[in-house]
Motif scaffolding. Structure first.
Motif: not given
Length: 149
Positions: A55, A57-58, A61, A91-92, A104, A144-147, A149
């Motif tokens: 995945a 990284v956003e 994340d 967290s980034t 990111e 990575t773990q996305h926030l 929505a």
């Protein structure tokens, strides 16, 4: 079923970039970093050492990484998750700007080396021991773990 997260990057090795710090990987996956001769760059420099296939990284994340950080001036290690014996999670949005830029947009499984001048590192942290130092990190992006929505 419980998944097992690798402890080091597994991506495909990429061609080295001239002028960037060189990285040797130990048997356990721990990197050692050699800083090149000459002046430190004045902007953030990024090189992908291994291209992951996971995945992306956003922004914002939570990431799980292994990393080693050295000072450009003398190559001394100032921080290392490897030396602590466990990956780090954060967290980034909670790291210095140059470190955020290194994470990111990268794929999980990647290993990157980033050179961070003071203004993108601890330059604004008055009295910080690394305030005037250009930082070099090798980062293995493990998850990575996305926030939400």
């Amino acid at each position: 079923m419980i998944g097992v997260t690798p402890t080091a990057a597994w991506g495909e090795e990429q061609e080295p970039v001239d002028g960037m710090p060189t990285v040797e990987i130990g048997e356990d996956g721990e990197p050692s970093i050699t800083v090149p001769e000459g002046d430190a760059p004045t902007d953030v420099q990024l090189e992908v050492l291994k291209q992951g296939d996971g995945a992306i990284v956003e922004a914002g994340d939570n990431v799980l990484v292994q990393y080693t950080g050295v000072a450009w001036s003398d190559g001394s290690v100032f921080d290392s998750s490897w030396e602590r014996g466990a990956p780090a999670s954060f967290s980034t949005s909670g790291v210095v700007d140059g470190f955020r830029q290194a994470l990111e947009g990268q794929a999980v499984g990647s290993q990157v080396v980033v050179v961070i001048p003071p203004e993108f590192g601890y330059g604004a942290s008055e009295g910080h021991e690394l305030q005037d130092e250009t930082l070099v990190f090798v980062v293995d992006i493990l998850a990575t773990q996305h926030l939400a929505a």
